[in-house]
Scaffold this motif. Structure first.
Motif, short mmCIF file in Angstrom:
data_model
loop_
_atom_site.label_atom_id
_atom_site.label_comp_id
_atom_site.label_asym_id
_atom_site.label_seq_id
_atom_site.Cartn_x
_atom_site.Cartn_y
_atom_site.Cartn_z
N GLY A 49 -35.61 41.42 -44.27
CA GLY A 49 -34.51 42.34 -44.06
C GLY A 49 -33.37 41.73 -43.27
O GLY A 49 -33.52 40.69 -42.61
N LYS A 51 -30.17 43.19 -40.68
CA LYS A 51 -29.56 44.33 -40.00
C LYS A 51 -28.46 43.83 -39.08
O LYS A 51 -28.52 42.70 -38.56
N THR A 53 -25.01 45.10 -36.30
CA THR A 53 -24.30 46.09 -35.50
C THR A 53 -22.97 45.52 -35.05
O THR A 53 -22.90 44.36 -34.63
N ASN A 63 -23.26 50.08 -38.20
CA ASN A 63 -24.56 49.44 -38.40
C ASN A 63 -24.88 49.35 -39.89
O ASN A 63 -24.36 50.13 -40.70
N PHE A 64 -25.77 48.41 -40.23
CA PHE A 64 -26.27 48.36 -41.61
C PHE A 64 -27.69 47.83 -41.61
O PHE A 64 -28.12 47.12 -40.69
N VAL A 65 -28.46 48.20 -42.64
CA VAL A 65 -29.80 47.68 -42.88
C VAL A 65 -29.95 47.43 -44.37
O VAL A 65 -29.62 48.31 -45.20
N GLU A 67 -33.10 45.93 -46.77
CA GLU A 67 -34.50 45.54 -46.63
C GLU A 67 -35.20 45.48 -47.99
O GLU A 67 -35.17 46.44 -48.75
N GLN A 87 -35.00 49.99 -47.50
CA GLN A 87 -33.84 50.72 -47.00
C GLN A 87 -32.57 49.94 -47.33
O GLN A 87 -32.57 48.71 -47.34
N SER A 88 -31.51 50.66 -47.59
CA SER A 88 -30.22 50.06 -47.91
C SER A 88 -29.14 51.06 -47.51
O SER A 88 -28.80 51.96 -48.26
N LYS A 100 -26.11 58.09 -41.47
CA LYS A 100 -26.42 57.02 -42.42
C LYS A 100 -26.01 57.44 -43.83
O LYS A 100 -26.16 58.62 -44.19
#
Length: 318
Positions: A49, A51, A53, A63-65, A67, A87-88, A100
Motif C-alpha cells: 500500500g 498512503k 498526508t 490524505n490518500f490510501v 492498497e 482501499q482506494s 473520505k
C-alpha cells in the motif's frame, strides 16, 4: 493573501509505502476431503500500500490510501479485476473529523475488532458466520469522527451508479461507538438495495468488549433481514487472554439462527494463539470447527456438512 496561498501550496507532504506478507500452512476439510497447502493471508491479507498526508494548515490535512492485495503463495493479485482492490480513497481531515471519497471499508468490518476477539482474522474470523455485507465498498462518501469524551461515529453513503435511478444498488450505513479506558462498544447499521431497488439487505449489529488486563471478554449480536426470505440472527461470545505483551490466546463461540428456513442454523467454536517476535513479525496458529444443520451450508461444499480449519504461520509487516 497571495503569499499565504503560495505557502500552503508548497506545504511539505509525506508518502509512505507499507505492506504485509502473511504465509502459513493451512489444513481444511469443508466437506469434500482434506486439503493441505500453503495459504496466503491467514491472519492478514498480504498487501502492498501507499498512503500520504499533506498539511494544509489550520489543522486541515489532505490524505490518500491506495492498497492492493496479493497472494504471497503464488504471487498473483487477490482480485484479478482490480489492482487497488482493498482501499482506494482520498480524504480531508481536521477538527471536524474525516471525509473520505472512494473505495473504503464497510461499517461492520471497520468495527470488527470491537466485538470479535479474532478481529476478523484467522480461523475464528466472525465473517465465517456473521453478515458483514462485504469488507470493502465502492463509490462511497464516508464521514467519521472521534470525540474527546470517547464517543466515535461514522456515516456512509455508497452510490449505486445505475442510470435513471438514485436508489438502485445504493448502500446507506452508520455507526456510533464508545471507547474509553477498558471499555469499547459499537452499534452499526447497514442497508443495501438490490440492482432494481425492489428489495434490500439490512444488518444491525451491537457488540463490545471490556479489557480487565489479563482477560478481555467480547460479545456481539446481529439481526439480518432482506433479499428474499433472509431473516437470521448472529451471536458471539469470545475471550482474549493477554498472557504477556507478546502472547495472546483467543477463543470464541458463534451461533447463526435462521428464522425463515427450518433446520438451517450453524455454530462455530474457535481457538487461536499469536506470539510477537518483534513489533513487525509474529507467529500464529488457530483452529475452528463450523457445524451446519441439514439445510445450512456456511463455508462448506454442501448443506449439512461441517468445516474443520487449522492453520499455523508467520506474518511480517513492513
Amino acid at each position: 493573501m497571495l503569499a499565504s496561498v503560495a505557502g500552503a501550496s508548497y506545504a511539505q507532504s509525506s508518502v509512505t509505502m507499507y505492506g504485509v506478507v502473511d504465509l502459513g500452512l493451512k489444513i481444511e476439510n469443508a466437506g469434500s476431503g482434506r486439503v493441505v497447502g500453503i495459504d496466503s493471508g491467514n491472519q492478514s491479507v498480504s498487501r502492498i500500500g501507499f498512503k500520504g498526508t499533506e498539511d494544509l494548515g489550520n489543522g486541515l490535512k489532505a490524505n490518500f490510501v491506495l492498497e492492493a492485495g496479493f497472494n504471497a503463495d503464488n504471487g498473483s493479485q487477490s482480485d484479478a479485476t482490480r489492482f487497488f482492490n482493498r482501499q482506494s480513497y482520498v480524504s480531508l481531515s481536521g477538527g471536524f473529523g474525516e471525509v473520505k471519497l472512494g473505495r473504503v471499508q464497510t461499517m461492520v468490518f471497520t468495527n470488527s475488532s470491537v466485538f470479535d476477539p479474532f478481529a476478523d482474522t484467522l480461523a475464528g474470523d466472525s465473517v465465517r458466520i456473521f453478515n458483514y455485507g462485504g469488507s470493502r465498498i465502492d463509490n462511497t462518501v464516508n464521514y467519521s469522527f472521534a470525540a474527546q469524551n470517547g464517543i466515535n461515529g461514522q456515516a456512509a453513503y455508497s452510490f449505486g451508479e445505475v442510470a435513471g435511478s438514485t436508489s438502485s444498488g445504493r448502500t446507506v450505513a452508520g455507526a456510533i461507538g464508545y471507547a474509553s479506558g477498558p471499555i469499547a462498544a459499537v452499534l452499526t447499521y447497514q442497508n443495501t438495495n438490490n440492482a432494481t431497488a425492489t428489495d434490500s439487505t439490512k444488518t444491525t449489529l451491537i457488540g463490545g468488549n471490556y479489557n480487565f488486563g489479563l482477560l478481555q471478554p467480547f460479545i456481539a449480536y446481529a439481526v439480518n433481514k432482506g433479499f428474499g426470505t433472509l431473516d437470521t440472527r448472529d451471536s458471539l461470545i469470545g475471550l482474549k487472554v493477554n498472557l504477556t505483551a507478546a502472547d495472546t490466546i483467543m477463543a470464541s463461540y458463534m451461533h447463526k439462527s435462521d428464522k425463515a428456513i427450518s433446520n438451517a442454523n450453524a455454530n462455530q467454536i474457535a481457538l487461536g494463539y499469536t506470539h510477537n517476535l518483534s513489533t513487525r513479525t509474529n507467529l500464529y496458529t488457530s483452529w475452528a470447527r463450523l457445524s451446519n444443520d441439514d439445510n445450512a451450508a456456511y463455508r462448506v461444499t454442501a448443506a449439512g456438512k461441517n468445516d474443520n480449519l487449522f492453520n499455523v504461520g508467520i506474518r511480517h509487516k513492513f
